[in-house]
Design a protein around this motif. Structure first.
Motif, mmCIF file in Angstrom:
data_model
loop_
_atom_site.group_PDB
_atom_site.id
_atom_site.type_symbol
_atom_site.label_atom_id
_atom_site.label_comp_id
_atom_site.label_asym_id
_atom_site.label_seq_id
_atom_site.Cartn_x
_atom_site.Cartn_y
_atom_site.Cartn_z
ATOM 1 N N ALA A 33 0.827 -1.202 0.000
ATOM 2 C CA ALA A 33 0.000 0.000 0.000
ATOM 3 C C ALA A 33 0.862 1.253 0.000
ATOM 4 N N ALA A 34 1.950 1.217 0.759
ATOM 5 C CA ALA A 34 2.876 2.348 0.774
ATOM 6 C C ALA A 34 3.525 2.509 -0.595
ATOM 7 N N GLY A 35 3.811 1.387 -1.251
ATOM 8 C CA GLY A 35 4.395 1.438 -2.582
ATOM 9 C C GLY A 35 3.468 2.068 -3.599
ATOM 10 N N ALA A 36 2.169 1.967 -3.338
ATOM 11 C CA ALA A 36 1.166 2.592 -4.208
ATOM 12 C C ALA A 36 0.840 4.007 -3.748
ATOM 13 N N ASN A 37 1.580 4.476 -2.730
ATOM 14 C CA ASN A 37 1.386 5.817 -2.165
ATOM 15 C C ASN A 37 -0.034 6.006 -1.619
ATOM 16 N N SER A 38 -0.583 4.944 -1.050
ATOM 17 C CA SER A 38 -1.914 5.014 -0.455
ATOM 18 C C SER A 38 -1.899 5.869 0.805
ATOM 19 N N LYS A 39 -3.058 6.418 1.126
ATOM 20 C CA LYS A 39 -3.195 7.228 2.332
ATOM 21 C C LYS A 39 -3.524 6.312 3.502
ATOM 22 N N ILE A 40 -2.477 5.822 4.143
ATOM 23 C CA ILE A 40 -2.621 4.924 5.287
ATOM 24 C C ILE A 40 -1.623 5.315 6.362
ATOM 25 N N SER A 41 -1.945 4.954 7.611
ATOM 26 C CA SER A 41 -1.024 5.160 8.727
ATOM 27 C C SER A 41 -1.059 3.939 9.638
ATOM 28 N N VAL A 42 0.086 3.305 9.825
ATOM 29 C CA VAL A 42 0.181 2.198 10.786
ATOM 30 C C VAL A 42 0.141 2.802 12.179
ATOM 31 N N VAL A 43 -0.852 2.413 12.985
ATOM 32 C CA VAL A 43 -1.045 3.048 14.291
ATOM 33 C C VAL A 43 -0.835 2.102 15.467
ATOM 34 N N ALA A 44 -0.787 0.796 15.221
ATOM 35 C CA ALA A 44 -0.599 -0.152 16.324
ATOM 36 C C ALA A 44 0.029 -1.425 15.767
ATOM 37 N N ALA A 45 0.755 -2.121 16.638
ATOM 38 C CA ALA A 45 1.454 -3.330 16.194
ATOM 39 C C ALA A 45 1.444 -4.391 17.285
ATOM 40 N N TRP A 46 1.541 -5.635 16.833
ATOM 41 C CA TRP A 46 1.698 -6.790 17.725
ATOM 42 C C TRP A 46 2.864 -7.608 17.225
ATOM 43 N N HIS A 47 3.635 -8.161 18.144
ATOM 44 C CA HIS A 47 4.760 -9.008 17.773
ATOM 45 C C HIS A 47 4.491 -10.421 18.249
ATOM 46 N N GLY A 48 4.474 -11.354 17.315
ATOM 47 C CA GLY A 48 4.258 -12.751 17.656
ATOM 48 C C GLY A 48 5.308 -13.628 17.012
ATOM 49 N N THR A 49 5.229 -14.915 17.271
ATOM 50 C CA THR A 49 6.157 -15.835 16.628
ATOM 51 C C THR A 49 5.762 -16.014 15.163
ATOM 52 N N SER A 50 6.718 -16.492 14.367
ATOM 53 C CA SER A 50 6.443 -16.798 12.965
ATOM 54 C C SER A 50 6.447 -18.303 12.728
ATOM 55 N N LYS A 51 6.202 -19.063 13.788
ATOM 56 C CA LYS A 51 6.231 -20.516 13.671
ATOM 57 C C LYS A 51 5.090 -21.051 12.823
ATOM 58 N N GLY A 52 4.017 -20.274 12.734
ATOM 59 C CA GLY A 52 2.882 -20.695 11.914
ATOM 60 C C GLY A 52 3.049 -20.337 10.453
ATOM 61 N N ASP A 53 4.078 -19.526 10.137
ATOM 62 C CA ASP A 53 4.396 -19.183 8.747
ATOM 63 C C ASP A 53 5.342 -20.253 8.231
ATOM 64 N N THR A 54 4.880 -21.028 7.291
ATOM 65 C CA THR A 54 5.633 -22.217 6.911
ATOM 66 C C THR A 54 5.749 -22.383 5.399
ATOM 67 N N ILE A 55 6.684 -23.221 5.013
ATOM 68 C CA ILE A 55 6.694 -23.794 3.667
ATOM 69 C C ILE A 55 6.370 -25.265 3.862
ATOM 70 N N LEU A 56 5.229 -25.668 3.346
ATOM 71 C CA LEU A 56 4.751 -27.034 3.505
ATOM 72 C C LEU A 56 5.086 -27.868 2.274
ATOM 73 N N VAL A 57 5.307 -29.144 2.493
ATOM 74 C CA VAL A 57 5.488 -30.097 1.395
ATOM 75 C C VAL A 57 4.601 -31.308 1.682
ATOM 76 N N PRO A 58 4.202 -32.041 0.650
ATOM 77 C CA PRO A 58 3.394 -33.246 0.871
ATOM 78 C C PRO A 58 4.136 -34.258 1.734
ATOM 79 N N ASN A 59 3.391 -35.104 2.379
ATOM 80 C CA ASN A 59 3.996 -36.099 3.269
ATOM 81 C C ASN A 59 5.007 -36.993 2.558
#
Length: 343
Positions: A102-128
């Protein structure tokens, strides 16, 4: 008990409605117009299925509202931010990558709050039955990912860590519903995705984790507001109250993982076991943090990566798209996420 194998077709309805960190979507408008609270002021809040509204309601944080919240539900982050840019939404929640685009498109936005969590749920999955055991082996392989999503950056960063580039693999830009179908039918070698899709696939024994984003991506998620809404003193006050409630609600999630998993499953149609696994792995780990210089630098790194790939047409100065007025006494963005403990 062995988890029941869930056919891809049964997972698709959920995939179609919950793209929490996702890229572009064919549904670019909000869905639903539920309202909470009372008073003359209305705060238009953009949400995603199983997102802020569900958490606030489950935690009891939608009681005693002295203003109205009008909810609009979007299928992913980019169309939500398009609505913020168009002043149709005052504030809404997204993952770590949509604000960069959105920033790259120069959109009118403002990040006003943030949360920091683990990235363990962000995965690259492969078939069994995949022969892949190391991310280095992804060279020349086909990988499904939602373009512009947090998973997209996770894929870029994961490849970089093992000396590969996005050009070394065959990227298939697919939204979660299509990616899931392609993954389960063997049309792609791997799938870069996030929770709760990770939990869905693992619980259904339809794949395994090749690598995670833990220690690779920043684990940040945001609430993003319209600058025009922030200029309105009454709306700005309502945004502050809304963010305070949301921060308390995430603390409630950590203390009540099973109750939240039940509510999340009911709201999205996600199997309870998959919801609980996602809560334990990533959802309950999030801590509210300040929108600060380290956060800006981390997001700038994402922006620069996509600019280098020519997926963002110009260099983005991410610092111009944040508003720190709601930081209060929150800890720095580098604060360690919560560690989930069985209760």
């Amino acid at each position: 008990m062995r988890p029941r194998l869930v056919p891809a077709a049964l997972l698709l309805p959920f995939a179609l409605v919950l793209t929490a960190c996702g890229g572009n979507s064919s549904a670019s408008t909000g869905m639903g117009d539920g309202t909470d609270g009372q008073g003359s002021l209305t705060l238009d809040v953009g949400d995603q299925k199983g997102g802020s509204e569900a958490i606030l309601r489950a935690a009891g944080e939608l009681k005693n509202l002295k203003y109205k919240i009008k909810w609009s539900t979007f299928t992913s982050g980019p169309p939500l931010l398009e609505a913020v840019n168009a002043k149709a939404v005052d504030v809404g929640g997204v993952g770590n990558t949509p604000p960069v685009f959105a920033a790259g498109a120069n959109s009118k936005i403002s990040v006003v709050a943030a949360w920091h969590g683990t990235s363990k749920g962000d995965t690259i999955l492969v078939p069994n039955d995949s022969k892949l055991t190391d991310p280095k082996q992804l060279k020349g392989k086909s990988i499904a990912v939602a373009q512009g999503s947090s998973a997209h950056y996770q894929l870029v960063a994961s490849l970089k860590k093992v000396g590969l580039t996005i050009g070394d693999v065959k990227v298939k830009y697919l939204q979660p519903a299509d990616a899931l179908a392609a993954f389960t039918s063997g049309k792609v070698d791997a799938w870069a995705v996030w929770d709760p899709y990770t939990s869905q696939v693992l619980q259904a024994q339809q794949g395994r984790v090749l690598t995670t984003g833990d220690g690779i991506t920043n684990g940040l998620s945001f609430q993003v507001a319209s600058p025009d809404a922030l200029k309105d003193k009454k709306k700005s006050a309502a945004v502050k109250d809304y963010l305070d409630r949301l921060r308390r609600a995430y603390a409630w999630v950590y203390d009540h993982p099973k109750a939240w998993a039940k509510a999340w499953a009911e709201d999205t149609g996600l199997p309870y076991e998959a919801a609980l696994a996602a809560v334990k792995r990533s959802n309950a780990s999030r801590v509210p943090v300040a929108v600060d210089k380290p956060l800006i630098a981390s997001e700038q790194e994402i922006a620069d990566a996509f600019t280098g790939l020519k997926l963002i047409p110009r260099r983005v100065d991410f610092g111009k798209f944040v508003d720190t007025r709601f930081n209060g006494d929150l800890p720095p963005s580098t604060t360690t996420p919560r560690v989930f403990k069985e209760k």
